[in-house]
Design a protein around this motif. Structure first.
Motif: not given
Length: 148
Positions: A34-39, A106-115
């Motif tokens: 959500l914050l667009k922070v890379s790993q 919750s699983d979907f919301l953690t994907t890039s598409e979910g975000v």
């Protein structure tokens, strides 16, 4: 799952991640995305490698309390954020909690598409328009179910 320990010739059991560790890791991932922070950037801020961040996010490695507090500070949330919606873990065998039955959300919301979808939906100011978008997506899903 058992694997053979080649040095000793004995079976070694692989551990599966604890559901709480997986949940906390997925919340770290969701907030980071959500914050667009890379790993890599999160790892740098914590003095870790991006591989360690990957392991935390998958729940493979458990996050210590002190490390979770550091992560919360870097990602600008309270530590409790990472436990919101977590499975309780105290349900008797054979029963499902509400959190477990909605784990796919919750699983979907953690994907890039979910975000991406969540961020776009949040930018829509009108409640009525947001409801219409949800209705549209539901109608498309129904059509897709019929076509399958």
């Amino acid at each position: 799952m058992n694997v053979q320990n080649s040095a000793l010739g004995t079976p070694v059991e692989r551990k599966t991640p604890n559901p709480i560790d997986k949940h906390v890791g997925s919340r770290v991932r969701m907030r980071r995305m959500l914050l667009k922070v890379s790993q890599e950037r999160l790892g740098d801020a914590l003095g870790l490698t991006f591989q360690q961040i990957q392991k935390y996010e998958k729940g493979t490695n458990r996050i210590s309390a002190s490390r979770l507090q550091q992560i919360a500070k870097v990602l600008d949330v309270q530590v409790s954020f990472f436990f919101e919606g977590a499975p309780s873990g105290d349900m008797p065998d054979g029963r499902f909690s509400a959190a477990a039955s909605t784990a796919y959300v919750s699983d979907f919301l953690t994907t890039s598409e979910g975000v991406q979808l969540t961020k776009a939906l949040m930018r829509i100011k009108s409640d009525r328009v947001r409801r219409r978008v949800v209705e549209l997506v539901e109608a498309m899903a129904e059509d897709d179910d019929r076509d399958a």
